[in-house]
Enzyme design. Structure first.
Site, PDB file in Angstrom:
ATOM      1  N   LYS A 135       3.450 -15.266  36.282  1.00 18.18           N
ATOM      2  CA  LYS A 135       4.131 -13.494  35.668  1.00 18.18           C
ATOM      3  C   LYS A 135       3.303 -13.569  34.051  1.00 18.18           C
ATOM      4  O   LYS A 135       3.220 -12.212  34.223  1.00 18.18           O
ATOM      5  CB  LYS A 135       6.012 -13.681  35.245  1.00 18.18           C
ATOM      6  CG  LYS A 135       6.151 -12.556  34.730  1.00 18.18           C
ATOM      7  CD  LYS A 135       7.828 -12.290  34.148  1.00 18.18           C
ATOM      8  CE  LYS A 135       8.094 -11.415  33.926  1.00 18.18           C
ATOM      9  NZ  LYS A 135       9.588 -11.898  32.675  1.00 18.18           N
ATOM     10  N   ASP A 154       8.799  -9.995  38.309  1.00 16.26           N
ATOM     11  CA  ASP A 154       9.985  -9.806  36.942  1.00 16.26           C
ATOM     12  C   ASP A 154      11.291  -9.849  38.510  1.00 16.26           C
ATOM     13  O   ASP A 154      11.648 -10.027  38.663  1.00 16.26           O
ATOM     14  CB  ASP A 154       9.746  -9.155  36.183  1.00 16.26           C
ATOM     15  CG  ASP A 154      10.141  -7.595  36.092  1.00 16.26           C
ATOM     16  OD1 ASP A 154      10.469  -7.467  37.097  1.00 16.26           O
ATOM     17  OD2 ASP A 154      10.542  -7.362  35.683  1.00 16.26           O
TER      18      ASP A 154
END
Length: 223
Positions: A135, A154
């Protein structure tokens, strides 16, 4: 940033998974044309640090913390040499501050020692840094270097991708792989940002606003 208001239809459109993904992408671009990374930063290392701080914290809160942090420690070398207690105090309000401060200091030490003080531009090298998973690496590569190496997943992207029928998985890595197969590479990062905007404004975790959702026609989860 608010979404553009367009009429919401009560009907549903039958599409394949790939067609649905591309139709959602078109609608998201129309709804959030100016969506961009909301973290404040001036350099790749500052973006890396801000992204580490954003874990389980709002970007708004991070942006309140980083001006003082980057004024005191503006680059990898200064962060690597920072007093850990002082660093913890500066990032305290972002939550999990001890672990975040430790990872920031360690990551910057590695950047200085192994990469000449510059944040690496390769996914496999970024993933070697403490506190950096896919991420964070995807955000840094896309916004610091213009490299779309993957899809940032996310909690918003995870939730909406499941609701929109684009993945059956709950593991972020598998979700990312599914999305990478469905979307054009040059849209991987702007997809994530726009989906995050939509998740915050409309497709909320507990009470999604389906009646006001401009993706409702192509959403298999719509009641």
């Amino acid at each position: 940033m608010g979404a553009k208001v367009i009429p919401v239809s009560n009907s549903k459109i039958s599409l394949s998974q790939e067609q649905r993904a591309l139709e959602i992408l078109v609608r998201l671009k129309h709804l959030y044309p100016d969506a961009t990374c909301s973290l404040s930063y001036a350099t790749p290392v500052q973006l890396l640090v801000a992204t580490i701080l954003s874990a389980q914290c709002t970007d708004e809160r991070v942006n309140k913390v980083t001006p003082a942090l980057f004024s005191r420690f503006p680059d990898a070398a200064s962060l690597a040499n920072a007093d850990l207690v002082e660093l913890e105090d500066l990032v305290r309000s972002t939550g999990f501050y001890r672990n975040k401060a430790k990872n920031i200091k360690a990551a910057c030490s590695m950047i200085v020692t192994n990469f000449g003080g510059e944040v690496p531009q390769q996914m496999e090298l970024l993933l070697q840094l403490p506190g950096v998973a896919r991420k964070t690496a995807n955000v840094v590569l896309a916004h610091a270097y213009g490299i779309n190496a993957g899809v940032t997943v996310d909690t918003h992207v995870m939730r909406l991708s499941q609701r929109l029928g684009l993945t059956e998985h709950s593991d972020p890595i598998r979700i990312e792989r599914d999305l990478m197969q469905l979307l054009p590479q040059h849209d991987w990062e702007n997809w994530s940002i726009r989906l995050i905007y939509h998740g915050r404004a409309v497709c909320k975790a507990r009470s999604p606003l389906c009646e006001a959702c401009q993706l409702a026609e192509v959403c298999p989860s719509r009641e």
